[in-house]
Scaffold this motif. Structure first.
Motif, PDB file in Angstrom:
ATOM      1  N   LYS A 192       5.664   2.049  -2.439  1.00 37.32           N
ATOM      2  CA  LYS A 192       6.507   0.846  -2.330  1.00 37.32           C
ATOM      3  C   LYS A 192       5.716  -0.395  -1.932  1.00 37.32           C
ATOM      4  N   THR A 193       4.575  -0.204  -1.249  1.00 35.80           N
ATOM      5  CA  THR A 193       3.757  -1.370  -0.911  1.00 35.80           C
ATOM      6  C   THR A 193       2.485  -1.413  -1.771  1.00 35.80           C
ATOM      7  N   GLY A 194       2.430  -0.544  -2.773  1.00 38.12           N
ATOM      8  CA  GLY A 194       1.284  -0.547  -3.695  1.00 38.12           C
ATOM      9  C   GLY A 194       0.060   0.151  -3.125  1.00 38.12           C
ATOM     10  N   ALA A 195       0.168   0.633  -1.885  1.00 36.92           N
ATOM     11  CA  ALA A 195      -0.970   1.310  -1.271  1.00 36.92           C
ATOM     12  C   ALA A 195      -0.503   2.217  -0.143  1.00 36.92           C
ATOM     13  N   GLY A 196      -1.152   3.352  -0.040  1.00 34.92           N
ATOM     14  CA  GLY A 196      -0.893   4.299   1.048  1.00 34.92           C
ATOM     15  C   GLY A 196      -2.150   5.131   1.176  1.00 34.92           C
ATOM     16  N   TRP A 197      -2.037   6.423   0.943  1.00 34.31           N
ATOM     17  CA  TRP A 197      -3.227   7.275   0.893  1.00 34.31           C
ATOM     18  C   TRP A 197      -4.107   6.855  -0.291  1.00 34.31           C
ATOM     19  N   TYR A 198      -3.440   6.319  -1.323  1.00 31.35           N
ATOM     20  CA  TYR A 198      -4.153   5.826  -2.508  1.00 31.35           C
ATOM     21  C   TYR A 198      -3.755   4.369  -2.726  1.00 31.35           C
ATOM     22  N   ARG A 199      -4.462   3.735  -3.677  1.00 29.16           N
ATOM     23  CA  ARG A 199      -4.011   2.460  -4.181  1.00 29.16           C
ATOM     24  C   ARG A 199      -3.238   2.736  -5.446  1.00 29.16           C
ATOM     25  N   TYR A 200      -2.268   1.902  -5.803  1.00 31.25           N
ATOM     26  CA  TYR A 200      -1.471   2.149  -7.004  1.00 31.25           C
ATOM     27  C   TYR A 200      -1.615   0.992  -7.969  1.00 31.25           C
ATOM     28  N   ASP A 201      -1.840   1.331  -9.263  1.00 28.32           N
ATOM     29  CA  ASP A 201      -1.916   0.261 -10.254  1.00 28.32           C
ATOM     30  C   ASP A 201      -0.504  -0.033 -10.774  1.00 28.32           C
ATOM     31  N   ALA A 202      -0.433  -0.931 -11.762  1.00 33.58           N
ATOM     32  CA  ALA A 202       0.880  -1.360 -12.242  1.00 33.58           C
ATOM     33  C   ALA A 202       1.693  -0.193 -12.812  1.00 33.58           C
ATOM     34  N   ASP A 203       1.001   0.840 -13.308  1.00 33.90           N
ATOM     35  CA  ASP A 203       1.713   2.009 -13.838  1.00 33.90           C
ATOM     36  C   ASP A 203       1.930   3.085 -12.779  1.00 33.90           C
ATOM     37  N   ARG A 204       1.753   2.730 -11.554  1.00 39.62           N
ATOM     38  CA  ARG A 204       1.932   3.640 -10.430  1.00 39.62           C
ATOM     39  C   ARG A 204       0.965   4.821 -10.461  1.00 39.62           C
ATOM     40  N   ARG A 205      -0.184   4.607 -11.056  1.00 40.91           N
ATOM     41  CA  ARG A 205      -1.215   5.643 -11.036  1.00 40.91           C
ATOM     42  C   ARG A 205      -1.947   5.560  -9.712  1.00 40.91           C
ATOM     43  N   ALA A 206      -2.188   6.729  -9.100  1.00 40.39           N
ATOM     44  CA  ALA A 206      -2.887   6.757  -7.812  1.00 40.39           C
ATOM     45  C   ALA A 206      -4.383   6.625  -8.037  1.00 40.39           C
ATOM     46  N   ILE A 207      -4.988   5.681  -7.314  1.00 42.92           N
ATOM     47  CA  ILE A 207      -6.437   5.485  -7.436  1.00 42.92           C
ATOM     48  C   ILE A 207      -7.053   5.692  -6.049  1.00 42.92           C
ATOM     49  N   PRO A 208      -8.035   6.594  -5.938  1.00 39.63           N
ATOM     50  CA  PRO A 208      -8.684   6.785  -4.630  1.00 39.63           C
ATOM     51  C   PRO A 208      -9.216   5.457  -4.117  1.00 39.63           C
ATOM     52  N   ASP A 209      -9.070   5.247  -2.828  1.00 39.67           N
ATOM     53  CA  ASP A 209      -9.388   3.939  -2.258  1.00 39.67           C
ATOM     54  C   ASP A 209     -10.508   4.066  -1.223  1.00 39.67           C
ATOM     55  N   PRO A 210     -11.653   3.428  -1.476  1.00 41.35           N
ATOM     56  CA  PRO A 210     -12.770   3.511  -0.526  1.00 41.35           C
ATOM     57  C   PRO A 210     -12.381   3.031   0.875  1.00 41.35           C
ATOM     58  N   GLU A 211     -11.434   2.078   0.915  1.00 37.88           N
ATOM     59  CA  GLU A 211     -10.996   1.561   2.220  1.00 37.88           C
ATOM     60  C   GLU A 211     -10.369   2.692   3.059  1.00 37.88           C
ATOM     61  N   VAL A 212      -9.603   3.541   2.372  1.00 42.74           N
ATOM     62  CA  VAL A 212      -8.957   4.662   3.075  1.00 42.74           C
ATOM     63  C   VAL A 212     -10.017   5.665   3.504  1.00 42.74           C
ATOM     64  N   GLU A 213     -10.964   5.918   2.609  1.00 39.66           N
ATOM     65  CA  GLU A 213     -12.013   6.876   2.962  1.00 39.66           C
ATOM     66  C   GLU A 213     -12.812   6.392   4.170  1.00 39.66           C
ATOM     67  N   LEU A 217      -7.117  18.437   7.253  1.00 39.94           N
ATOM     68  CA  LEU A 217      -8.204  18.685   6.300  1.00 39.94           C
ATOM     69  C   LEU A 217      -8.926  17.384   5.962  1.00 39.94           C
ATOM     70  N   VAL A 218      -8.137  16.340   5.789  1.00 36.20           N
ATOM     71  CA  VAL A 218      -8.721  15.034   5.471  1.00 36.20           C
ATOM     72  C   VAL A 218      -9.576  14.552   6.651  1.00 36.20           C
ATOM     73  N   GLU A 219      -9.050  14.749   7.844  1.00 34.19           N
ATOM     74  CA  GLU A 219      -9.826  14.331   9.027  1.00 34.19           C
ATOM     75  C   GLU A 219     -11.114  15.139   9.151  1.00 34.19           C
ATOM     76  N   GLU A 220     -11.068  16.376   8.657  1.00 37.69           N
ATOM     77  CA  GLU A 220     -12.248  17.252   8.794  1.00 37.69           C
ATOM     78  C   GLU A 220     -13.233  17.085   7.637  1.00 37.69           C
ATOM     79  N   GLY A 221     -12.919  16.204   6.685  1.00 33.81           N
ATOM     80  CA  GLY A 221     -13.926  15.894   5.668  1.00 33.81           C
ATOM     81  C   GLY A 221     -13.488  16.001   4.219  1.00 33.81           C
ATOM     82  N   ALA A 222     -12.337  16.627   3.952  1.00 31.45           N
ATOM     83  CA  ALA A 222     -11.866  16.677   2.560  1.00 31.45           C
ATOM     84  C   ALA A 222     -11.330  15.294   2.194  1.00 31.45           C
ATOM     85  N   ARG A 223     -11.541  14.880   0.946  1.00 32.68           N
ATOM     86  CA  ARG A 223     -10.979  13.575   0.552  1.00 32.68           C
ATOM     87  C   ARG A 223      -9.513  13.766   0.156  1.00 32.68           C
TER      88      ARG A 223
END
Ligand code: NAD
Length: 736
Positions: A600-621, A532-538
């Motif tokens: 564990k590395t602070g980034a994957g599908w999302y970026r993670y802040d100090a509170d482990r909140r997932a933040i959408p990452d333009p680099e991934v998009e 789905l992500v490859e087909e255009g969903a974020r």
């Protein structure tokens, strides 16, 4: 277990049936019917409900109580009455199957339960409910119709209906706030958890705790009230605890916020709050009418049907056709574990929590110390949260023996292997265990995917080898997939199922295949999420849709939590098994190559802040867009409904294959696995039940469309097609 029974009962003009046993006798026991009897004790009577095992409110019980109360009212020589339950408990409720009979149309109308309780409350002589064991649901509703309530210290009181997607339906939401106050009543009805007698006393739900003999204490209490003039307080007429509008609004607002968070997506908790709100704003009768409307909405909802399905499902999975209940079991007194990593440590805690001594072996002192430190930290967190005392923690820790060798393994009744996921290593370990373990010891592997028969073949006793697939964190997650190898002995299976209960897990027996039930289905689900992500969903569109569907987390966020490198390593190991030309997801591997392993590395599908909140990452998009466009994939936006269909139907289609192959015994086994191991919302009943609620014809048609559009990985399961064409459901299906 039996729960509360709140049939569709909204007739006020109850006319109690007179005792069928003929004229009321002044001495001795009188049977009102086979379930309720009364006996004279001087000027008062004792009414006893005797409907083992839990004095359920089956048809006959409310009528019997009402008939007895009618005798009390009519007989001038009687001054009051005590109601008590025979055996282990007060009235704990009635058979939940009755709800299904109503919603399926098998049973049109229940007992006039509201009228029964009102007739009890209208008795002109004082009445006392004497409570031991549990007064849950309808049991508490009956007790609240009495003028007084007394209880033993160990008694529990509650309105647990929301756990089945219901609300109290016999004026529980109207009488409880009048006794307990609005705040506690709201909490009890919206959250469904019981309270102990001590709290019920403080709140005013009960009037006295009886330390000694309950019946005698209740009789003494009644005599004291009679000596004071024998007041008959009607709960429904009390309003001194109903509070004021401003204070109540704050309570309801807070309760709604809490319910939306803790029971996300569920309607019953909000309905319970609304019914209590009605108690504070309307007359008793109008409040009862509102409760009845809300009760009916809940009763006929898919949510309640799903939760009732889950309730019975948890019992159903214990039934294994060729391993009957009386299959002899092996005794488990001592356990041992190989590997003190993420899983080994959690598994050791399970044993220690159940009071079973356990040895845990590692290869290096460093790994052993790290493992034990994690265990201690987990226990310390529990102590900090007040779950148990530091003393209990020390006792549990003392049951876990860390070591670097196999000393003592020869005494273990069960050995669980939890080393890295790799066939050669597992075979080596099982070969070693075969040399050390005593005859009759169970050898279990916690592998998530590997072939149990191949592991078993590394021993001289494949009949004693089995999969015990725990879920991370193993000390928290309730699921235990028990994987049966071709040669696994029935005693070993029966013992494993019983052990799961002892470890406070839900054991589900599954067959041996790659990924077993849960992970095999998860593979399809996760893959579809990536397509789905490859087909255009974020990523946030996919995760958001599934979170809103009710999943504990979206699949991409789960990947980040578990570590994307885990799957990456497995994919590399199994690359030779890929079918040439079959579409494979690209993004997760690319993320790993960038060192983005997830939280564990602070980034994957999302970026993670100090509170482990997932933040959408333009680099991934940008990465996703580049790779998918480069692969010639057409991109577009997706609605949440499309995202749900693609991912859920992928689960369901694979589930149908698993069912047909006999890897799962029944559809409900798959549901219980998903609810307890994968964060599937219980109020949707599990993926297979969810498919049934949509209708298999619709699911099948969509799967066929996906097959046409997306290719071979959407090949419809033959069983899905068969059931769709026959107009049947997964729940009906029994493997020939
Ligand atoms: P982990 O890497 O956290 O722990 C494995 C441990 O085994 C390490 O501490 C390692 O030192 C130890 N070990 C390796 N060889 C050993 C040996 N010969 N003797 C003693 N100890 C040895 O891995 P994990 O996540 O705990 O996974 C363990 C198993 O559980 C794997 O088969 C995995 O597939 C399975 N599993 C993992 C999860 C999960 O979410 N992590 C869930 C279910 C099942």
């Amino acid at each position: 277990m039996i729960f509360n029974c709140l049939f569709n009962l909204f007739r006020h003009n109850f006319d109690p049936v007179r005792s069928p046993g003929g004229p009321f006798k002044k001495e001795g026991k009188i049977d009102m019917n086979s379930l309720v009897s009364m006996r004279r004790d001087g000027e008062i009577v004792v009414i006893t409900v005797d409907n083992p095992p839990v004095n359920a409110l089956s048809p006959g019980v409310p009528e019997g109580i009402a008939a007895a109360i009618a005798e009390v009212a009519a007989d001038e020589t009687i001054r009051g009455a005590v109601l008590i339950g025979a055996g282990q408990t007060f009235i704990a409720g009635a058979d939940i199957r009755e709800f299904g009979k109503i919603t399926s149309g098998q049973r049109r109308e229940g007992i006039d339960f509201l009228g029964v309780i009102r007739s009890i409350e209208d008795c002109p002589k004082p009445t006392v409910a004497a409570i031991h064991g549990t007064a849950f649901g309808g049991g508490l509703e009956v007790a609240m119709g009495f003028h007084y309530r007394v209880a033993v210290p160990s008694a529990q009181l509650g309105q647990p209906e929301v756990k089945l997607g219901l609300i109290p339906g016999a004026a529980g939401t109207q009488r409880l706030p009048r006794l307990a106050g609005v705040e506690l009543a709201t909490r009890m009805c919206a959250e469904g958890n019981p309270i102990p007698a001590s709290e019920a006393l403080t709140a005013g739900i009960i009037d006295r705790i009886i330390e000694g003999d309950l019946l005698q204490g209740a009789i003494d209490f009644l005599h004291e009230r009679l000596a004071e003039g024998g007041a008959t307080h009607k709960t429904r007429e009390r309003d001194e605890k109903l509070g004021d509008e401003v204070a109540n609004k704050a309570i309801f607002d807070a309760a709604r916020t809490q319910a939306r968070k803790a029971a996300r997506g569920q309607m019953a908790p909000l309905a319970a709050i609304e019914a209590i709100e009605a108690a504070t704003l309307r007359s008793f009768d109008d409040g009862v009418a509102r409760e009845a409307e809300l009760f009916r909405e809940c009763l006929h909802s898919d949510q309640s049907k799903s939760l009732i399905h889950v309730f019975f499902g948890e019992r159903e999975v214990a039934r294994i056709p060729d391993v009957p209940k009386d299959t002899p079991q092996l005794e488990i007194r001592r356990a041992a574990i190989v590997g003190a990593g993420t899983m080994g440590g959690g598994i050791a805690m399970n044993y220690a929590n159940a009071g079973i001594p356990v040895i845990i072996r590692e290869t290096t002192r460093e790994a052993l110390e790290r493992g034990m430190a994690t265990i201690r930290r987990n226990y310390e967190n529990s102590v900090r949260r007040g779950r148990f005392s530091a003393e209990v923690m020390e006792k549990r820790l003392s049951l876990i023996t860390p070591q670097l060798d196999y000393d003592g393994f020869e005494e273990a009744d069960i050995i669980t292997e939890a080393v890295f996921e790799g066939m050669e290593l597992k075979k080596t370990i099982f070969g070693e265990l075969d040399q050390i373990a005593r005859p009759g010891a169970i050898l279990a592997s916690n592998t998530s995917t590997l072939n149990i028969d191949e592991i078993a073949a590394a021993t001289s006793r494949p009949d004693f080898v089995i999969g015990h697939h725990y879920f991370s964190p193993a000390n928290v997650m309730r699921l235990l997939e028990i994987v049966r190898g071709t040669k696994t002995n029935r005693q070993v299976i029966a013992t494993s199922m019983a052990l799961a209960r002892r470890l406070k897990k839900v054991g589900v027996l599954v067959g041996n295949c790659y990924g077993f039930v849960g992970n095999r289905m998860l593979h399809e689900y996760g893959r579809e999420a990536q397509f789905l992500v490859e087909e255009g969903a974020r990523p946030q569109d996919v995760d958001g849709a599934l979170y809103n569907f009710g999943m504990a987390m979206g699949p991409l966020a789960v990947g980040d939590l578990a570590g994307l490198d885990v799957g990456w390593r497995i994919r590399k190991e199994h690359a030779h098994l890929l079918v040439p030309g079959e579409r494979q997801p690209m993004i997760a591997d690319a993320l790993c190559e960038m060192g983005r392993y997830g939280q564990k590395t602070g980034a994957g599908w999302y970026r993670y802040d100090a509170d482990r909140r997932a933040i959408p990452d333009p680099e991934v998009e940008a990465l996703i867009e580049r790779l998918s466009t480069g692969a010639g994939i057409a991109r577009r936006s997706f609605t949440p409904e499309e995202i749900i269909e693609r991912t859920q139907y992928a689960l369901i289609n694979e589930g149908a294959k698993i069912l047909e192959e006999g890897i799962a015994l029944r559809a409900v086994d798959i549901d219980i696995i998903y609810l307890n191991g994968y964060g599937y919302p219980s109020w949707r009943g599990g993926p297979m039940w969810y498919a049934d609620t949509i209708g298999l014809r619709k699911v099948y048609d969509r799967v066929c469309e996906f097959h046409d559009h997306h290719g071979v990985h959407w090949t419809p399961a033959p069983l899905l097609r068969q059931l769709a064409e026959e107009g049947k459901s997964f729940a009906d299906y029994r493997r020939p």
